[in-house]
Design a protein around this motif. Structure first.
Motif: not given
Length: 192
Positions: A31-43, A48-51, A156-165
């Motif tokens: 609605s008004f903030f310029p930064i997308p939630p991906d900056v929090m979603l991805i980390p 917490r890949r199980e969630k 990220l759930k499926r390929f989390g560890a290699p993607v994170q590295a």
């Protein structure tokens, strides 16, 4: 340059208020903030890949709720708050072109903005301003934002560890690419 922020976000992903913070960012971005939630979603998903799907659900629902708020800004407050937000992004002359686009392609525009880095807030406000069918808008927002956030969570759930590295090894590159995509999204809107 981005390492400290990334490490902080990973630590915050385990904080008891992490979900609320991500939901607040997701709501505000629609609605008004310029930064997308991906900056929090991805980390958060990496930490917490199980969630992953729960995190994507909260992110999606908060984003759609923020989109409804953006719709209300366009519908009820366009002459005051809406004009201010459009002025903030220097898009005053684009409203007429956007109206013509909505008349023909409103559903596609809304769905595309939900999935891509286009600034979703501008689309939610435009939906309200042009009195786009509210129920259809909510459905399109749910589908578009759901695709975006659940796709990220699933990968990220499926390929989390290699993607994170991979991400951690090239963190600065990914951060700059992310910023470039964000800027490109705003540039696309200004071109329309």
């Amino acid at each position: 340059m981005f390492r400290a922020l990334y490490d902080w976000m990973l630590r915050m992903a385990h904080h008891r208020h992490a979900m609320r913070s991500m939901a607040a960012v997701s709501f505000a971005e629609s609605s008004f903030f310029p930064i997308p939630p991906d900056v929090m979603l991805i980390p958060m998903v990496l930490a917490r890949r199980e969630k992953a799907y729960w995190i994507a659900t909260v992110c999606t629902l908060a984003s759609v709720a923020g989109g409804i708020f953006g719709y209300a800004i366009g519908y009820f407050l366009f002459d005051t708050v809406g004009q201010w937000l459009i002025g903030l992004y220097h898009l005053e002359d684009k409203v007429v072109a956007l109206r013509a686009l909505y008349d023909e392609w409103g559903a596609a525009v809304t769905l595309t903005a939900g999935v891509t880095p286009l600034p979703f807030k501008l689309i939610t406000i435009a939906n309200g301003f042009f009195s786009y069918n509210f129920a259809f808008f909510v459905i399109l927002a749910l589908v578009g934002r759901g695709i975006r956030f659940f796709l990220v969570a699933a990968l990220l759930k499926r390929f989390g560890a290699p993607v994170q590295a991979f991400i951690e090894k090239r963190l600065d590159l990914f951060a700059w690419i992310f910023l470039a995509l964000l800027a490109a999204g705003f540039a696309v809107v200004t071109i329309i």
